[in-house]
Design a protein around this motif. Structure first.
Motif, PDB file in Angstrom:
ATOM      1  N   MET A 286      23.976 -17.796  -6.088  1.00 44.63           N
ATOM      2  CA  MET A 286      24.388 -16.408  -6.235  1.00 44.63           C
ATOM      3  C   MET A 286      25.633 -16.266  -7.101  1.00 44.63           C
ATOM      4  SD  MET A 286      23.822 -15.271  -2.284  1.00 44.63           S
ATOM      5  CE  MET A 286      24.318 -13.581  -2.498  1.00 44.63           C
ATOM      6  N   LYS A 287      26.575 -17.228  -6.984  1.00 46.96           N
ATOM      7  CA  LYS A 287      27.842 -17.101  -7.698  1.00 46.96           C
ATOM      8  C   LYS A 287      28.532 -18.455  -7.778  1.00 46.96           C
ATOM      9  CE  LYS A 287      31.167 -14.232  -9.170  1.00 46.96           C
ATOM     10  NZ  LYS A 287      31.058 -13.325 -10.266  1.00 46.96           N
TER      11      LYS A 287
ATOM     12  N   SER B 266      33.447  -7.533  -0.749  1.00 49.07           N
ATOM     13  CA  SER B 266      32.740  -6.577  -1.613  1.00 49.07           C
ATOM     14  C   SER B 266      31.559  -7.239  -2.317  1.00 49.07           C
ATOM     15  CB  SER B 266      33.688  -5.955  -2.638  1.00 49.07           C
ATOM     16  OG  SER B 266      34.129  -6.925  -3.559  1.00 49.07           O
ATOM     17  N   PHE B 267      31.695  -8.514  -2.676  1.00 46.96           N
ATOM     18  CA  PHE B 267      30.593  -9.224  -3.315  1.00 46.96           C
ATOM     19  C   PHE B 267      29.398  -9.337  -2.373  1.00 46.96           C
ATOM     20  CE2 PHE B 267      28.297 -13.230  -4.005  1.00 46.96           C
ATOM     21  CZ  PHE B 267      27.810 -12.996  -5.284  1.00 46.96           C
ATOM     22  N   LEU B 268      29.651  -9.640  -1.109  1.00 47.20           N
ATOM     23  CA  LEU B 268      28.551  -9.822  -0.163  1.00 47.20           C
ATOM     24  C   LEU B 268      27.887  -8.512   0.233  1.00 47.20           C
ATOM     25  CD1 LEU B 268      29.944 -12.653   2.092  1.00 47.20           C
ATOM     26  CD2 LEU B 268      28.321 -12.813   0.214  1.00 47.20           C
TER      27      LEU B 268
ATOM     28  N   SER C 202      25.664  -8.076  -3.879  1.00 44.58           N
ATOM     29  CA  SER C 202      25.908  -9.151  -4.842  1.00 44.58           C
ATOM     30  C   SER C 202      25.308  -8.850  -6.217  1.00 44.58           C
ATOM     31  CB  SER C 202      25.362 -10.475  -4.309  1.00 44.58           C
ATOM     32  OG  SER C 202      23.965 -10.387  -4.112  1.00 44.58           O
ATOM     33  N   ARG C 203      24.411  -7.884  -6.315  1.00 41.86           N
ATOM     34  CA  ARG C 203      23.797  -7.548  -7.613  1.00 41.86           C
ATOM     35  C   ARG C 203      24.692  -6.640  -8.460  1.00 41.86           C
ATOM     36  NH1 ARG C 203      19.283  -6.970  -4.021  1.00 41.86           N
ATOM     37  NH2 ARG C 203      17.966  -8.810  -4.194  1.00 41.86           N
ATOM     38  N   ASN C 204      25.626  -5.946  -7.799  1.00 41.32           N
ATOM     39  CA  ASN C 204      26.527  -5.038  -8.499  1.00 41.32           C
ATOM     40  C   ASN C 204      27.661  -5.849  -9.131  1.00 41.32           C
ATOM     41  OD1 ASN C 204      28.318  -3.083  -9.360  1.00 41.32           O
ATOM     42  ND2 ASN C 204      28.211  -1.905  -7.459  1.00 41.32           N
ATOM     43  N   ARG C 205      27.747  -5.840 -10.441  1.00 39.24           N
ATOM     44  CA  ARG C 205      28.742  -6.642 -11.170  1.00 39.24           C
ATOM     45  C   ARG C 205      30.178  -6.201 -10.883  1.00 39.24           C
ATOM     46  NH1 ARG C 205      26.384 -10.777 -13.428  1.00 39.24           N
ATOM     47  NH2 ARG C 205      24.531 -10.450 -14.675  1.00 39.24           N
ATOM     48  N   LYS C 206      30.366  -4.946 -10.435  1.00 34.46           N
ATOM     49  CA  LYS C 206      31.714  -4.456 -10.121  1.00 34.46           C
ATOM     50  C   LYS C 206      32.252  -5.091  -8.846  1.00 34.46           C
ATOM     51  CE  LYS C 206      31.199  -0.037 -12.427  1.00 34.46           C
ATOM     52  NZ  LYS C 206      31.168   1.417 -12.288  1.00 34.46           N
ATOM     53  N   ASN C 207      31.367  -5.518  -7.979  1.00 35.80           N
ATOM     54  CA  ASN C 207      31.787  -6.157  -6.730  1.00 35.80           C
ATOM     55  C   ASN C 207      32.082  -7.627  -7.000  1.00 35.80           C
ATOM     56  OD1 ASN C 207      31.325  -3.737  -5.522  1.00 35.80           O
ATOM     57  ND2 ASN C 207      29.436  -4.332  -4.522  1.00 35.80           N
ATOM     58  N   THR C 208      33.348  -7.934  -7.116  1.00 34.29           N
ATOM     59  CA  THR C 208      33.743  -9.291  -7.471  1.00 34.29           C
ATOM     60  C   THR C 208      34.374  -9.998  -6.290  1.00 34.29           C
ATOM     61  OG1 THR C 208      35.913  -8.560  -8.224  1.00 34.29           O
ATOM     62  CG2 THR C 208      34.155  -8.657  -9.879  1.00 34.29           C
ATOM     63  N   ILE C 209      34.548 -11.279  -6.456  1.00 37.93           N
ATOM     64  CA  ILE C 209      35.262 -12.092  -5.473  1.00 37.93           C
ATOM     65  C   ILE C 209      36.684 -12.241  -5.973  1.00 37.93           C
ATOM     66  CG2 ILE C 209      35.406 -14.367  -4.428  1.00 37.93           C
ATOM     67  CD1 ILE C 209      32.315 -14.448  -4.667  1.00 37.93           C
ATOM     68  N   LYS C 210      37.641 -11.952  -5.118  1.00 35.52           N
ATOM     69  CA  LYS C 210      39.034 -11.957  -5.538  1.00 35.52           C
ATOM     70  C   LYS C 210      39.794 -13.117  -4.908  1.00 35.52           C
ATOM     71  CE  LYS C 210      39.158  -6.966  -6.051  1.00 35.52           C
ATOM     72  NZ  LYS C 210      37.916  -6.527  -5.499  1.00 35.52           N
ATOM     73  N   GLU C 211      40.477 -13.870  -5.739  1.00 39.86           N
ATOM     74  CA  GLU C 211      41.401 -14.895  -5.252  1.00 39.86           C
ATOM     75  C   GLU C 211      42.694 -14.168  -4.913  1.00 39.86           C
ATOM     76  OE1 GLU C 211      43.632 -18.867  -6.935  1.00 39.86           O
ATOM     77  OE2 GLU C 211      41.975 -18.028  -8.067  1.00 39.86           O
ATOM     78  N   GLU C 212      43.089 -14.191  -3.628  1.00 35.61           N
ATOM     79  CA  GLU C 212      44.227 -13.383  -3.186  1.00 35.61           C
ATOM     80  C   GLU C 212      45.525 -14.162  -3.024  1.00 35.61           C
ATOM     81  OE1 GLU C 212      42.147  -9.890  -0.630  1.00 35.61           O
ATOM     82  OE2 GLU C 212      42.613 -11.720   0.458  1.00 35.61           O
ATOM     83  N   LEU C 213      45.422 -15.418  -2.619  1.00 36.24           N
ATOM     84  CA  LEU C 213      46.628 -16.156  -2.262  1.00 36.24           C
ATOM     85  C   LEU C 213      46.400 -17.644  -2.455  1.00 36.24           C
ATOM     86  CD1 LEU C 213      49.442 -15.727  -0.824  1.00 36.24           C
ATOM     87  CD2 LEU C 213      48.259 -16.163   1.310  1.00 36.24           C
ATOM     88  N   CYS C 214      47.441 -18.329  -2.900  1.00 40.08           N
ATOM     89  CA  CYS C 214      47.368 -19.784  -3.055  1.00 40.08           C
ATOM     90  C   CYS C 214      48.700 -20.367  -2.615  1.00 40.08           C
ATOM     91  CB  CYS C 214      47.087 -20.143  -4.513  1.00 40.08           C
ATOM     92  SG  CYS C 214      47.082 -21.918  -4.833  1.00 40.08           S
ATOM     93  N   TRP C 215      48.659 -21.414  -1.789  1.00 41.45           N
ATOM     94  CA  TRP C 215      49.892 -22.086  -1.412  1.00 41.45           C
ATOM     95  C   TRP C 215      49.653 -23.569  -1.197  1.00 41.45           C
ATOM     96  CZ3 TRP C 215      47.243 -19.291   2.314  1.00 41.45           C
ATOM     97  CH2 TRP C 215      46.998 -19.918   3.536  1.00 41.45           C
ATOM     98  N   ARG C 216      50.737 -24.331  -1.308  1.00 41.28           N
ATOM     99  CA  ARG C 216      50.686 -25.776  -1.074  1.00 41.28           C
ATOM    100  C   ARG C 216      50.960 -26.005   0.402  1.00 41.28           C
ATOM    101  NH1 ARG C 216      51.717 -30.343  -4.693  1.00 41.28           N
ATOM    102  NH2 ARG C 216      50.797 -32.071  -3.569  1.00 41.28           N
TER     103      ARG C 216
END
Length: 173
Positions: free
Chosen positions: A22-23, A64-66, A69-83
């Motif tokens: 799917m992605k 929003s992607f789930l 999933s066919r709607n291209r506007k519904n994306t998966i967003k990376e929100e936070l990253c930490w070590r």
């Protein structure tokens, strides 16, 4: 229902139950996460956490992607990253009621983090009790330097470019 797989190339693949891809996702945080070693989601599969060989944790919003999933506007967003660890993350657990992420590493440590901010609460085995309501004091584990990075809404995946910087002498400067 959806299946997620993590790969050595830092790629996450989301699959349908029928086995259709799917992605494909690649992180775009400032610090490359390296090969992915652990995955977990919340109970409603709206949030996805990944752990890496270099000790990074990334929080993804996949709601929003789930939904469509066919709607291209519904994306998966990376929100936070930490070590989270100086070494490989081997397991993750998201405890929704307390809004915490538990991480385990090959260094033998198990640590507790705030799920929305990446704030460090402490490690299992410490003398003091976990204080889950106070996120005002910024502390880090002794082997990690650098605080969590919140990913901006308009961030784009970076493409690697080959740039040549020749050394030249400019006598006027």
């Amino acid at each position: 229902p959806i299946l997620a797989s993590a790969h050595e190339s830092s790629c996450i693949r989301l699959w349908s139950i029928q086995g259709n891809l799917m992605k494909e996702l690649l992180p775009f945080s400032e610090h490359p996460s390296g090969p992915l070693t652990a995955l977990c989601t919340d109970i409603f599969t709206k949030i996805l956490f990944t752990g890496s060989k270099e000790g990074h944790i990334i929080r993804w919003n996949i709601a929003s992607f789930l939904e469509d999933s066919r709607n291209r506007k519904n994306t998966i967003k990376e929100e936070l990253c930490w070590r989270a660890h100086a070494t490989e993350v081997v397991d993750l657990l998201f405890e929704e009621e307390k809004n915490v992420v538990v991480t385990a590493s090959i260094d033998g440590s198990v640590r507790l983090w705030h799920a929305r901010t990446g704030y460090y609460f402490g490690y299992f085995g410490q003398a003091r009790k976990f204080e889950l309501s106070d996120t005002s004091r910024l502390i880090l584990p002794p082997d990690v330097s650098g605080f969590s990075a919140i990913i901006k809404e308009d961030s784009q995946h970076m493409e690697k470019k080959n740039v040549v910087y020749p050394l030249t002498l400019n006598k006027d400067k």
